[in-house]
Design a protein around this motif. Structure first.
Motif, short mmCIF file in Angstrom:
data_model
loop_
_atom_site.label_atom_id
_atom_site.label_comp_id
_atom_site.label_asym_id
_atom_site.label_seq_id
_atom_site.Cartn_x
_atom_site.Cartn_y
_atom_site.Cartn_z
N GLY A 1 0.80 -1.22 0.00
CA GLY A 1 0.00 0.00 0.00
C GLY A 1 0.83 1.27 0.00
O GLY A 1 0.29 2.36 -0.16
N GLN A 2 2.16 1.12 0.19
CA GLN A 2 3.03 2.30 0.23
C GLN A 2 4.01 2.34 -0.94
O GLN A 2 5.00 3.07 -0.91
CB GLN A 2 3.78 2.35 1.56
CG GLN A 2 2.84 2.52 2.75
CD GLN A 2 3.59 2.75 4.03
OE1 GLN A 2 4.69 2.26 4.23
NE2 GLN A 2 2.98 3.52 4.92
N GLN B 1 3.75 3.63 -4.02
CA GLN B 1 3.89 4.92 -4.70
C GLN B 1 4.72 5.90 -3.87
O GLN B 1 5.55 6.65 -4.41
CB GLN B 1 2.51 5.52 -5.01
CG GLN B 1 1.69 4.68 -5.97
CD GLN B 1 2.41 4.39 -7.29
OE1 GLN B 1 3.00 5.27 -7.88
NE2 GLN B 1 2.34 3.15 -7.73
N GLU B 2 4.52 5.88 -2.56
CA GLU B 2 5.30 6.75 -1.68
C GLU B 2 6.77 6.36 -1.71
O GLU B 2 7.66 7.22 -1.72
CB GLU B 2 4.76 6.70 -0.25
CG GLU B 2 3.38 7.30 -0.10
CD GLU B 2 2.24 6.32 -0.35
OE1 GLU B 2 2.46 5.23 -0.92
OE2 GLU B 2 1.09 6.66 0.03
N PHE B 3 7.04 5.04 -1.72
CA PHE B 3 8.41 4.57 -1.78
C PHE B 3 9.07 5.02 -3.09
O PHE B 3 10.20 5.53 -3.08
CB PHE B 3 8.46 3.04 -1.66
CG PHE B 3 9.82 2.47 -1.93
CD1 PHE B 3 10.85 2.62 -1.02
CD2 PHE B 3 10.07 1.78 -3.11
CE1 PHE B 3 12.12 2.11 -1.30
CE2 PHE B 3 11.32 1.26 -3.38
CZ PHE B 3 12.35 1.42 -2.47
N GLU B 4 8.38 4.85 -4.21
CA GLU B 4 8.94 5.25 -5.50
C GLU B 4 9.24 6.75 -5.51
O GLU B 4 10.27 7.18 -6.04
CB GLU B 4 7.99 4.87 -6.62
CG GLU B 4 7.90 3.37 -6.83
CD GLU B 4 6.88 2.96 -7.87
OE1 GLU B 4 6.50 3.80 -8.72
OE2 GLU B 4 6.45 1.79 -7.84
N ALA B 5 8.36 7.54 -4.94
CA ALA B 5 8.59 8.99 -4.87
C ALA B 5 9.81 9.30 -3.99
O ALA B 5 10.60 10.20 -4.31
CB ALA B 5 7.34 9.70 -4.33
N ALA B 6 9.98 8.55 -2.91
CA ALA B 6 11.12 8.76 -2.01
C ALA B 6 12.42 8.41 -2.72
O ALA B 6 13.43 9.13 -2.59
CB ALA B 6 10.96 7.93 -0.75
N SER C 1 5.10 -5.47 -4.20
CA SER C 1 5.70 -4.74 -3.08
C SER C 1 7.21 -5.00 -2.99
O SER C 1 7.86 -4.55 -2.06
CB SER C 1 5.03 -5.12 -1.76
OG SER C 1 3.70 -4.68 -1.75
N ARG C 2 7.75 -5.72 -3.97
CA ARG C 2 9.19 -6.05 -4.00
C ARG C 2 9.87 -5.25 -5.10
O ARG C 2 9.43 -5.20 -6.23
CB ARG C 2 9.39 -7.54 -4.25
CG ARG C 2 10.87 -7.94 -4.32
CD ARG C 2 11.02 -9.42 -4.51
NE ARG C 2 10.51 -10.10 -3.32
CZ ARG C 2 10.16 -11.38 -3.30
NH1 ARG C 2 10.25 -12.13 -4.38
NH2 ARG C 2 9.69 -11.91 -2.18
N TYR C 3 10.97 -4.64 -4.72
CA TYR C 3 11.77 -3.83 -5.65
C TYR C 3 13.21 -4.32 -5.64
O TYR C 3 13.67 -4.92 -4.65
CB TYR C 3 11.77 -2.37 -5.21
CG TYR C 3 10.44 -1.68 -5.37
CD1 TYR C 3 10.17 -0.91 -6.49
CD2 TYR C 3 9.45 -1.82 -4.40
CE1 TYR C 3 8.94 -0.27 -6.64
CE2 TYR C 3 8.22 -1.19 -4.54
CZ TYR C 3 7.98 -0.42 -5.66
OH TYR C 3 6.76 0.20 -5.81
N ARG C 4 13.89 -4.02 -6.71
CA ARG C 4 15.34 -4.21 -6.77
C ARG C 4 15.96 -2.88 -7.19
O ARG C 4 15.70 -2.39 -8.28
CB ARG C 4 15.70 -5.33 -7.73
CG ARG C 4 15.36 -6.68 -7.11
CD ARG C 4 15.84 -7.84 -7.92
NE ARG C 4 15.45 -9.09 -7.27
CZ ARG C 4 14.24 -9.64 -7.37
NH1 ARG C 4 13.31 -9.06 -8.08
NH2 ARG C 4 13.98 -10.78 -6.75
N LEU C 5 16.73 -2.35 -6.27
CA LEU C 5 17.48 -1.12 -6.53
C LEU C 5 18.86 -1.56 -7.01
O LEU C 5 19.55 -2.31 -6.31
CB LEU C 5 17.59 -0.29 -5.26
CG LEU C 5 18.40 1.00 -5.36
CD1 LEU C 5 17.66 2.02 -6.23
CD2 LEU C 5 18.68 1.57 -3.99
N MET C 6 19.23 -1.12 -8.19
CA MET C 6 20.52 -1.52 -8.76
C MET C 6 21.36 -0.27 -8.96
O MET C 6 20.96 0.66 -9.68
CB MET C 6 20.28 -2.26 -10.07
CG MET C 6 19.36 -3.46 -9.85
SD MET C 6 18.97 -4.36 -11.34
CE MET C 6 20.45 -5.33 -11.48
N ALA D 1 9.46 -2.79 4.58
CA ALA D 1 8.76 -3.78 5.40
C ALA D 1 9.76 -4.65 6.14
O ALA D 1 9.41 -5.25 7.16
CB ALA D 1 7.86 -4.64 4.52
N ALA D 2 10.98 -4.71 5.65
CA ALA D 2 12.07 -5.49 6.25
C ALA D 2 13.38 -4.85 5.81
O ALA D 2 13.39 -4.09 4.82
CB ALA D 2 12.00 -6.94 5.77
#
Length: 98
Positions: free
Chosen positions: A13-14, A16-21, A48-53, A84-85
């Motif tokens: 649920g967060q 979009q906020e994470f992407e903006a951050a 809800s899972r991302y990979r920052l590279m 979340a972790a």
């Protein structure tokens, strides 16, 4: 060139906020000594899972120089509330490139 891969689980649920951050924190990465670029990927199967590279000249540019910087503290202050972790981070070296 080393690529840092950070798997980040975001509180559902967060997203979009994470992407903006992350977008807001992008200048801190790009200004860091040894950083050659950043990509953010979102899982299709697990939204809800991302990979920052992040591409670094050396592992130490990430683990010592960036992590000890004010830019790192600002990145974590912006994005950390949506984790979340704790992120799972590894570094890889390309062994096959076209």
């Amino acid at each position: 060139m080393i690529t840092e891969i950070a798997q980040i689980e975001v509180t559902p649920g967060q997203e979009q906020e994470f992407e903006a951050a992350v977008a807001q924190a992008l200048p801190y990465f790009l200004a860091a000594d040894g950083c050659d670029g950043v990509d953010l990927h979102r899982s299709v199967e697990y939204p809800s899972r991302y990979r920052l590279m992040v591409r670094w000249e050396t592992v130490e540019h990430h683990t010592v120089t960036f992590r000890g910087s004010a830019g790192f503290a600002k990145w974590r202050a912006l994005a950390g509330p949506y984790f979340a972790a704790p992120p799972q981070v590894e570094h890889v070296d390309s062994v096959l490139a076209p």
